[in-house]
Design a protein around this motif. Sequence first.
Motif, mmCIF file in Angstrom:
data_model
loop_
_atom_site.group_PDB
_atom_site.id
_atom_site.type_symbol
_atom_site.label_atom_id
_atom_site.label_comp_id
_atom_site.label_asym_id
_atom_site.label_seq_id
_atom_site.Cartn_x
_atom_site.Cartn_y
_atom_site.Cartn_z
ATOM 1 N N LYS A 153 1.706 7.897 -6.049
ATOM 2 C CA LYS A 153 0.756 9.016 -6.182
ATOM 3 C C LYS A 153 1.293 10.271 -5.495
ATOM 4 O O LYS A 153 0.547 11.225 -5.281
ATOM 5 C CB LYS A 153 -0.586 8.623 -5.550
ATOM 6 C CG LYS A 153 -1.365 7.610 -6.394
ATOM 7 C CD LYS A 153 -2.749 7.371 -5.807
ATOM 8 C CE LYS A 153 -2.803 6.045 -5.110
ATOM 9 N NZ LYS A 153 -3.932 5.727 -4.326
ATOM 10 N N ASP A 188 1.876 10.606 -2.488
ATOM 11 C CA ASP A 188 1.091 10.737 -1.262
ATOM 12 C C ASP A 188 1.902 10.188 -0.090
ATOM 13 O O ASP A 188 1.569 9.162 0.488
ATOM 14 C CB ASP A 188 -0.235 9.965 -1.439
ATOM 15 C CG ASP A 188 -1.053 9.945 -0.165
ATOM 16 O OD1 ASP A 188 -0.870 10.828 0.688
ATOM 17 O OD2 ASP A 188 -1.877 9.004 -0.021
ATOM 18 N N GLU A 240 2.086 2.036 -3.467
ATOM 19 C CA GLU A 240 1.053 2.668 -4.300
ATOM 20 C C GLU A 240 0.892 4.134 -3.927
ATOM 21 O O GLU A 240 0.753 4.997 -4.793
ATOM 22 C CB GLU A 240 -0.286 1.925 -4.160
ATOM 23 C CG GLU A 240 -0.268 0.521 -4.750
ATOM 24 C CD GLU A 240 0.327 0.474 -6.161
ATOM 25 O OE1 GLU A 240 -0.034 1.328 -6.992
ATOM 26 O OE2 GLU A 240 1.179 -0.404 -6.425
ATOM 27 N N ARG A 241 0.932 4.420 -2.632
ATOM 28 C CA ARG A 241 0.812 5.824 -2.210
ATOM 29 C C ARG A 241 2.035 6.633 -2.648
ATOM 30 O O ARG A 241 1.911 7.798 -3.031
ATOM 31 C CB ARG A 241 0.632 5.893 -0.685
ATOM 32 C CG ARG A 241 -0.793 5.518 -0.249
ATOM 33 C CD ARG A 241 -0.990 5.698 1.244
ATOM 34 N NE ARG A 241 -0.570 7.010 1.712
ATOM 35 C CZ ARG A 241 -0.317 7.308 2.985
ATOM 36 N NH1 ARG A 241 -0.467 6.399 3.929
ATOM 37 N NH2 ARG A 241 0.069 8.523 3.328
ATOM 38 N N GLU A 278 0.850 -1.205 0.000
ATOM 39 C CA GLU A 278 0.000 0.000 0.000
ATOM 40 C C GLU A 278 0.886 1.256 0.000
ATOM 41 O O GLU A 278 0.608 2.243 -0.687
ATOM 42 C CB GLU A 278 -0.851 -0.076 1.275
ATOM 43 C CG GLU A 278 -1.873 0.994 1.481
ATOM 44 C CD GLU A 278 -2.372 0.953 2.941
ATOM 45 O OE1 GLU A 278 -2.694 2.016 3.450
ATOM 46 O OE2 GLU A 278 -2.399 -0.148 3.562
#
Length: 352
Positions: free
Chosen positions: A337, A339, A333-334, A330
């Motif tokens: 982005k 993030d 993936e962040r 996870e």
Amino acid sequence: MPTPRAYSVKAYSASSAKSPLAATTISRREPGATDVKIDILYCGVCHSDLHFARNEWNFTQYPAVPGHEIIGRVAAVGPGVKKFKTGDLVGVGCMVDSCRTCPDCQSGLEQFCSGMVMTYGSTDKHLGGGTLGGYAQGIVVTEDFVLRIPENLSPAAVAPLLCAGITTYSPLRHWKVGAGHKVGIVGLGGLGHMGVKFARALGAHVVLFTTSPGKTADALRLGAHEVVISKDDAQMAAHAGSFDFILNTVSAALDLSPYANLLKRDGNLVLVGAPEKPLSVAAFPLLFRRRSVSGSLIGGLPETQEMLDFCGRQGITSDIEVIRMDQINEAYERMLKSDVKYRFVIDMASLK
Ligand code: NAP
Ligand code: ZN
Ligand code: ZN
């Protein structure tokens, strides 16, 4: 060659470019005469880990265990170890060995040694296979590649200094950035936020370039004097020809020409971001004011220790979000982005 004795530790690995990271068990060598056995407390998550796990640089051997921002406590030392003792707080960065004799090694620039052994992704001359990184409970490293960590800093927030820290500190020092210089940092991720902190601490006027308007307030808090939204041509044009030095930390390929245009005569645009695709730059912005585009790779052992000691004196650490080991996919993936504020750090206690 006799097979060295080994022990097992829990770890997280990728088994192919397309598979998520998953729990596994790996071998570490029992410490030799000059080795330090380290129980890992924290490991930072660098964008290079993601490039490597997904074979974006085309040299990954599987299973791949990323992680090169390692903080831990010394669990045992070989009989010849002089610099460390059990219980010391230590760090390991992107390298675990080098030839020790070439001109680069003799100059403390081990990162440029052709025999340099990376923490992950090199050949393991002790156990065979590829070297395995810090997403694991422990690691064994020759003492010359182990760093002392200032005890006054938070161990979790120090971890990213081992890569993001030294990778931004080294070019700022090499190009002698300091008071009176206007310095640009491109991208506010793991590397970029350390670049902002160091450029500010070295006395420069710091401008942060970002594609994320929502990061403006954070950039100013982290030490930037000004923030430029890089997609806004008018904001970019307002800074034409005014920078002494710009550090590009972006993980994706981009056109460098707009940044080259912002440099003064003889100014330097230095790349540390490592996208798999080539970057473009127009000739004329370089020709007309004798501007340069250069690159920089992490930093050598002496400079990494200098950076850690500097951080200890100045109270500089990374802004982090601590995660469990099982949140790594996870987190990747962040990170893709943009993030992350501003570095994920894995709490290795979560791997027990
Ligand atoms: P990161 O935390 O993901 O930060 C990268 C930042 O780049 C993002 O936060 C984002 O900042 C910006 N960005 C991302 N995609 C972009 C795009 N398409 N266009 C424009 N800007 C974009 O990554 P990191 O860990 O700092 O690593 C950055 C790069 O340095 C990676 O390629 C990594 O492999 C490399 N690296 C090199 C060395 C070395 O020795 N040279 C060492 C470590 C890492 P904004 O949201 O502010 O735009
Ligand atoms: Zn890294
Ligand atoms: Zn060497």
